[in-house]
Design a protein around this motif. Sequence first.
Motif, short mmCIF file in Angstrom:
data_model
loop_
_atom_site.label_atom_id
_atom_site.label_comp_id
_atom_site.label_asym_id
_atom_site.label_seq_id
_atom_site.Cartn_x
_atom_site.Cartn_y
_atom_site.Cartn_z
N ASP A 51 0.82 -1.21 0.00
CA ASP A 51 0.00 0.00 0.00
C ASP A 51 0.85 1.26 0.00
N VAL A 52 1.99 1.21 0.66
CA VAL A 52 2.89 2.37 0.69
C VAL A 52 3.49 2.63 -0.68
N LEU A 53 3.86 1.56 -1.39
CA LEU A 53 4.59 1.70 -2.65
C LEU A 53 3.71 1.87 -3.88
N VAL A 54 2.47 1.34 -3.86
CA VAL A 54 1.73 1.22 -5.09
C VAL A 54 1.32 2.57 -5.69
N THR A 55 0.99 3.56 -4.88
CA THR A 55 0.57 4.84 -5.44
C THR A 55 1.72 5.57 -6.14
N PRO A 56 2.89 5.73 -5.51
CA PRO A 56 3.98 6.38 -6.26
C PRO A 56 4.42 5.59 -7.50
N LEU A 57 4.39 4.25 -7.42
CA LEU A 57 4.76 3.46 -8.59
C LEU A 57 3.71 3.58 -9.69
N MET A 58 2.45 3.67 -9.31
CA MET A 58 1.39 3.87 -10.30
C MET A 58 1.56 5.20 -11.01
N LYS A 59 1.84 6.25 -10.25
CA LYS A 59 2.05 7.57 -10.86
C LYS A 59 3.26 7.58 -11.77
N LEU A 60 4.28 6.81 -11.39
CA LEU A 60 5.51 6.78 -12.17
C LEU A 60 5.38 5.95 -13.44
N GLY A 61 4.80 4.75 -13.32
CA GLY A 61 4.80 3.83 -14.45
C GLY A 61 3.45 3.55 -15.08
N GLY A 62 2.34 3.98 -14.43
CA GLY A 62 1.02 3.62 -14.93
C GLY A 62 0.19 4.76 -15.47
N LEU A 63 0.74 5.99 -15.42
CA LEU A 63 0.01 7.15 -15.92
C LEU A 63 0.88 7.94 -16.88
N SER A 64 0.25 8.54 -17.90
CA SER A 64 0.98 9.32 -18.88
C SER A 64 1.44 10.64 -18.27
N ARG A 65 2.34 11.31 -18.94
CA ARG A 65 2.89 12.56 -18.44
C ARG A 65 2.05 13.78 -18.81
N GLY A 66 1.53 13.82 -20.05
CA GLY A 66 0.83 15.01 -20.52
C GLY A 66 -0.58 15.12 -19.96
N GLU A 67 -1.07 16.36 -19.84
CA GLU A 67 -2.42 16.59 -19.34
C GLU A 67 -3.42 16.47 -20.48
N VAL A 68 -4.58 15.86 -20.20
CA VAL A 68 -5.64 15.69 -21.20
C VAL A 68 -6.96 16.11 -20.57
N GLU A 69 -7.98 16.26 -21.41
CA GLU A 69 -9.31 16.58 -20.92
C GLU A 69 -9.95 15.34 -20.31
N ASN A 70 -10.66 15.55 -19.22
CA ASN A 70 -11.43 14.45 -18.65
C ASN A 70 -12.55 14.05 -19.59
N SER A 71 -12.79 12.73 -19.71
CA SER A 71 -13.85 12.25 -20.59
C SER A 71 -14.16 10.80 -20.25
N PRO A 72 -15.33 10.29 -20.69
CA PRO A 72 -15.64 8.88 -20.47
C PRO A 72 -14.93 7.94 -21.42
N GLY A 73 -14.16 8.47 -22.38
CA GLY A 73 -13.47 7.61 -23.33
C GLY A 73 -14.44 6.73 -24.09
N ASN A 74 -14.11 5.46 -24.21
CA ASN A 74 -14.98 4.54 -24.96
C ASN A 74 -15.92 3.75 -24.06
N VAL A 75 -16.07 4.18 -22.79
CA VAL A 75 -16.90 3.43 -21.86
C VAL A 75 -18.37 3.45 -22.30
N LEU A 76 -18.86 4.62 -22.67
CA LEU A 76 -20.28 4.77 -23.00
C LEU A 76 -20.59 4.50 -24.46
N SER A 77 -19.60 4.70 -25.32
CA SER A 77 -19.78 4.45 -26.76
C SER A 77 -18.42 4.17 -27.38
N PRO A 78 -18.37 3.40 -28.48
CA PRO A 78 -17.08 3.03 -29.07
C PRO A 78 -16.36 4.22 -29.68
N THR A 79 -15.04 4.10 -29.75
CA THR A 79 -14.20 5.11 -30.42
C THR A 79 -13.36 4.39 -31.47
#
Length: 345
Positions: free
Chosen positions: A271-299
């Motif tokens: 639990d101590v390690l997973v959040t910093p590792l997620m931010k480091l390796g599991g999320l992109s660097r650039g900022e984007v607009e919030n959106s539902p993506g393809n959850v509600l309809s295909p893209t």
Amino acid sequence: MTSSSGKAASPGRAASRDKAAFRGKAVLITGASSGVGRATALQLASEGADVVLLSRSASVLAEVQRECEAHGVRAVVTVADITDRDALEAAFSTAVRELGRLDGVVHSAAALSYGRFEDVPAEVFDKAVLTTLGGTANVARCALSAFSESGGGSLVVVGSLLGKISTPFMSSYVTPKWGVHGLVRTLQIEARTTPDTHVSLVWPGGVDTPVYLQAGTYLKRHGRPPPPVDSPEKVARAVVAALWKPRREVSVGLANPITVTGFRLFPGLFDVLVTPLMKLGGLSRGEVENSPGNVLSPTPEGEAVHGRWGRQWLRPVASVGLGVVAAGAGLAATAVRGVNRAGRP
């Protein structure tokens, strides 16, 4: 009957089997327009199987159909949302009518949205859970019905490392994937009394597919596959191998066993390690607009076999390595303290 062994041969060895094993067989693949589903459809077509391609994106499925038919096999397009039971049943009926029977079903479709649980809109969260878990139940129900009518068949469900651990910002995916893994285990037990019915689970870690960019986000950042990243073709080989030789489960990902062990045996440290590792390796660097993506309809414009990462995960590997070293040091310290306490009178 499912295999009694939980172990499986390395996915890389799948090519050593009889390449004619699937000739004349018919396999339906969900999520066939992108990522692992599309890679699996192409792998099966290359091995001589007729395929039924199912997703929400008709235009992309037509492209995949051409790619599969180039191998000299039949490819049937069926457009359906796996949360729509009537549409899904109609798709399976079309598949059986066109190809005569279904020998196998591969289920890889899923949906997710990144964000803290309270920040993901309820509509988006609920749809992601319904797609990933409810959709799996719908597909399994249709597959088992088709196998019952034809005398047997093999169902392979694509799970996830996140069906065995948890990570922040992915509650809309972790929640249903845990359910998917539980459902598959139940089906495997029940299948023991159903002759010639096989149920297998393939659970990859990070895979280079477009799903991370297509997912919804309420973090103003896209997700990305955490290292080490495997190719969708590697996962597809494991899936096809499981169709050929059913297994209780197959892990695809070098770090999967280590991660699961840490999650189960050392939850506090995890639990101590997973959040910093997620931010480091599991999320992109650039900022984007919030959106539902393809959850509600295909893209469909974002659908393809591969994402944009490839071997780029090597860039942050040094930083991730430091995190792993720190984790190892913590585990060692914990073990030493445990031994010392055990040795006290």
